[in-house]
Write an enzyme that holds these catalytic residues in place. Structure first.
Site, PDB file in Angstrom:
ATOM      1  N   ASP A 286       0.865  -1.170   0.000  1.00 60.92           N
ATOM      2  CA  ASP A 286       0.000   0.000   0.000  1.00 60.92           C
ATOM      3  C   ASP A 286       0.907   1.227   0.000  1.00 60.92           C
ATOM      4  O   ASP A 286       2.132   1.131   0.136  1.00 60.92           O
ATOM      5  CB  ASP A 286      -0.991  -0.012   1.172  1.00 60.92           C
ATOM      6  CG  ASP A 286      -2.229   0.830   0.845  1.00 60.92           C
ATOM      7  OD1 ASP A 286      -2.177   1.617  -0.120  1.00 60.92           O
ATOM      8  OD2 ASP A 286      -3.249   0.722   1.547  1.00 60.92           O
TER       9      ASP A 286
HETATM   10  C1  BGC Z   1      -4.995   3.233  -0.045  1.00 63.97           C
HETATM   11  C2  BGC Z   1      -5.161   2.213  -1.159  1.00 63.97           C
HETATM   12  C3  BGC Z   1      -5.063   2.912  -2.479  1.00 63.97           C
HETATM   13  C4  BGC Z   1      -3.721   3.606  -2.562  1.00 63.97           C
HETATM   14  C5  BGC Z   1      -3.503   4.307  -3.873  1.00 63.97           C
HETATM   15  C6  BGC Z   1      -3.730   4.049  -0.224  1.00 63.97           C
HETATM   16  O1  BGC Z   1      -3.649   5.087   0.683  1.00 63.97           O
HETATM   17  O2  BGC Z   1      -4.983   2.564   1.180  1.00 63.97           O
HETATM   18  O3  BGC Z   1      -6.373   1.551  -1.016  1.00 63.97           O
HETATM   19  O4  BGC Z   1      -5.228   2.001  -3.520  1.00 63.97           O
HETATM   20  O5  BGC Z   1      -3.642   4.569  -1.532  1.00 63.97           O
HETATM   21  O6  BGC Z   1      -4.344   5.378  -4.025  1.00 63.97           O
END
Ligand code: BGC
Length: 747
Positions: A286
């Site tokens: 993530d």
């Molecule tokens: C979120 C993800 C997301 C990623 C990209 C993160 O902060 O937890 O779910 O896909 O950002 O935007």
């Protein structure tokens, strides 16, 4: 060409079994991946494992980096996120094509509930229990996104969530592993289509692996402390379902589980996902989660963070730069074997091949297709249908709804009536060149529905937040002129979503006070509640005669709401998550254990498992939702009441539409294993059907109970069905059980 006996045999097999063709293709991808891998330097390999945010929008704490273009040109970046639109993706892909090996970039984006055409937030869609509709929604998002240069969505979020304080509860399918798994499957299939590489589809990403939804206290990014049983039985099944449906990628999660951050969690990623489950795709971290392991206190610095994540099986580093800055040194120091890097790169390249990017890196960059797809009227139609299916009718005293279309005067009141972007919910995508003009506000929706004979009056009444009551008098004056008042209240769209946890989940500000004043006029009031989570709204629930929970419905919100208000669509949605009556009840979910001292009512607190100051019952239970019509359940039959493990029981029952309107009912099958070596929940959803019935019509529904439905993880974490007695419950919700039966699983 001479057809030999052997080739004739293969042709025949291909004809008979279309799936067999995938294997030779897979092999050829593997060979092509190997041939690219052989040409790559270590630096280029690490580049594939590195993902950056583009500067279009940021969905996390972005790093300013003026060197990005040079790094792409040097083959040091494998993927970009938040880079959308044909023009922009083409520009970046052209830079990648200047690199030595011309390995195409992957463009990833959070296409969570639509792209330009915004669909209801995922939790709202889950209320439809309609797998075809949910699949279509994902398909539409994929069609638009892929036409706009995107290869990969960071969806579906398949995290089970049982705490509505958690802001991301809006992004999942609710509290139940069975329903959650069905929805995970539908979403993956919708995004990816039949086979990866279709021009109208994108790669899916099952996230956040794992148990991110169980953050302590519902505070986003918080730790998770969980038993293995709970993990395997409740939180992992939707991931397994996503994998079985073919999810090409997984994303790990920000949280730690029992002290080990998911990003550096070898048991989760290597042993379970890539080992036991045989996942062949790749895992992306993530946003920044590799580096965040330093804050977790599991590693000292970025060098150790990169070591921990790559060893655990995180193949791609989203935005932390730990891989880029440390992997080469880790290989040099013999801490990370080259084979491990090769393994990760192989998984990433394989997906680029499957998407057809090596054949044509610009195949998703067609401006004409983008224009056509983003303006496809079919998408709008689908969004409207899915939105109507997502609206939950919570209350309808004296059949106030549906409203007649020939009302003389309607007062439409509230801070959300004329809002545009609010209807889009949290995870909308900023599409270049697209403003919010195409969103149908609730006001517009009603105007579209009603003829000139109906007067539509408006007053804002109050803001969503704050204690200003200055608008109340005007709202009351407007209400007094009307036959019916519709009040649209709730949350702002940025009150739920990532990093949007709240401890107070009541309807904010003075909105319920406004309702009080409107009710005092004596006019019938229909309340629309717009929100990204289950809210607590006891006053509204107890006093408003009619309530529709509209969530955030997307670009067609206004039209869909009007369809339901005036009976062009008879609401059929049911809650996929329990609505508490007090924050103090959280976590509250239907499939709890019985405990040694169960309470059965709120009238007796003598040494039983209850609260002195609040009911043990939710305000609205899992599976609850009304229709404009009514359904009778009858004639439950089991073809046998004893089964061996390799046998099945056939269950049948009759559903009759006993009301005046055509409608859909979601028939739910729950089971209880009465005695288990591990306590079993008081009930567990094990099947459901959504059926449509004309007024007066009856249909027979059939379910099959097999060993799988009776199984659970025992103390050794083995998936077993134990002999003994089971209770069968067929209901219109988890509490509204209409039919009951019993059967026995024999030794
Ligand atoms: C979120 C993800 C997301 C990623 C990209 C993160 O902060 O937890 O779910 O896909 O950002 O935007």
């Amino acid at each position: 060409m001479k057809i030999t006996f052997l080739s004739a045999f293969w042709l025949l097999l291909l004809f008979v079994n279309p799936f067999i063709s995938a294997q030779p293709q897979q092999k050829s991808f593997e060979r092509r991946v190997d041939s690219v891998l052989r040409l790559m330097t270590l630096d280029e390999k690490i580049g594939q494992m590195n993902q950056y945010n583009d500067d279009w929008t940021a969905t996390g704490p972005a790093t300013v980096d003026n060197e990005k273009a040079n790094q792409v040109r040097n083959g040091q970046v494998g993927s970009l996120l938040n880079c959308v639109g044909v023009e922009r993706t083409r520009r970046w892909q052209s830079v990648a094509m200047q690199s030595r090996l011309k390995i195409p970039l992957l463009f990833g984006q959070d296409v969570i509930h639509g792209y330009k055409t915004t669909f209801p937030i995922p939790l709202a869609e889950a209320c439809s229990w309609d797998m075809e509709a949910i699949k279509q929604s994902a398909q539409t998002g994929a069609a638009e996104a892929s036409a706009s240069g995107i290869h990969w969505t960071f969806a579906p979020m398949v995290d089970i969530a049982r705490d509505p304080r958690w802001g991301r509860v809006m992004e999942g399918a609710g509290e139940d592993p069975y329903l959650g798994s069905a929805i995970a499957t539908a979403r993956v299939k919708g995004f990816q289509g039949e086979q990866l590489g279709g021009i109208n589809s994108v790669m899916a990403c099952a996230k956040h692996f794992a148990a991110y939804g169980a953050a302590i206290g519902g505070r986003d990014y918080n730790s998770v402390d969980m038993s293995d049983r709970m993990l395997w039985e409740v939180y992992l099944p939707p991931f397994k379902a996503a994998l079985d449906a073919g999810a090409a990628t997984f994303m790990n999660s920000f949280n730690d589980i029992n002290g080990v951050p998911s990003t550096g969690n070898k048991v989760l990623q290597r042993d379970i996902l890539k080992g036991k489950w045989g996942f062949g795709g790749f895992v992306v971290s993530d946003w920044g989660s590799v580096g965040e392991m330093i804050n977790h206190g599991n590693v000292k610095n970025e060098y150790e963070a990169a070591l921990s994540a790559v060893t655990a099986g995180s193949d791609m580093d989203m935005e932390s730069r730990c891989y880029k800055n440390n992997l080469a040194q880790l290989v040099k120091d013999n801490k990370v074997p080259l084979a491990l890097i090769d393994g990760a790169v192989r998984r990433i390249l394989q997906k680029k091949f499957e998407l057809g990017l090596f054949d044509d890196p610009f195949r998703f960059c067609n401006a004409h297709r983008e224009q056509a797809s983003l303006n496809n009227p079919e998408h709008t139609k689908t969004a409207r249908q899915v939105a109507a299916k997502s609206i939950v009718l919570l209350k309808n005293e004296n059949n106030l709804l549906p409203l007649p279309k020939n009302l003389k005067t309607i007062a439409f009141i509230g801070p959300l009536v004329k809002a545009l972007k609010q209807n889009k919910g949290f995870w909308d995508v900023e599409v270049p060149g697209v403003d919010s003009g195409f969103i149908v506000s609730q006001w517009e929706g009603l105007k579209n529905k009603l003829g000139a004979a109906t007067r539509l009056l408006y007053a804002k009444g109050c803001e969503i937040e704050g204690d200003n009551r200055d608008g109340f008098a005007e709202a009351v004056a407007v209400a007094q002129q009307a036959d019916v008042v519709i009040l649209s209240i709730g949350e702002r769209r940025d009150m739920s979503g990532e990093a949007k946890s709240r401890s107070n989940i009541c309807i904010p500000g003075v909105q319920e006070d406004l309702l009080k004043e409107l009710l005092a006029t004596g006019k019938p009031v229909v309340v629309l509640i717009n929100a990204g989570r289950p809210l607590v709204f006891n006053f509204t629930a107890d006093h408003a005669p009619a309530i529709l929970y509209t969530w955030w419905l997307g670009s067609e919100a206004g039209n869909a709401i009007a369809d339901v208000l005036f009976g062009d669509y008879n609401p059929s949605a049911k809650l996929p998550i329990t609505f508490p009556r007090s924050v103090g009840q959280i976590p509250i979910y239907y499939s709890h254990f019985n405990t040694g001292r169960p309470a059965t009512s709120d009238n007796n607190h003598k040494y039983n498992s209850s609260y002195l100051d609040v009911s043990i019952f939710p305000k609205y239970e899992f599976g609850y939702g009304l229709s404009y019509t009514t359904f009778a359940y009858s004639n439950l039959q089991l073809n046998t009441t004893k089964m061996k493990a390799d046998e099945k029981i056939e269950v049948s029952l009759t559903i009759t539409n006993t009301g005046k309107y055509e409608g859909e009912e979601i028939v739910q099958l729950y089971l209880r294993d009465k005695v288990g070596s591990i306590s079993r929940p008081v009930k567990e959803l094990k099947d459901f059907r959504k059926i449509q019935l004309q007024a007066g019509e009856s249909k027979i529904i059939k379910f099959v109970i097999d060993k799988e439905k009776l199984s659970f993880y025992n103390q050794d974490l083995k998936w077993v069905a134990e002999a003994g007695d089971f209770e069968l419950m067929i209901g219109a919700s988890s509490e509204d059980i209409r039919l009951r039966g019993e059967f026995e699983l024999l030794q």
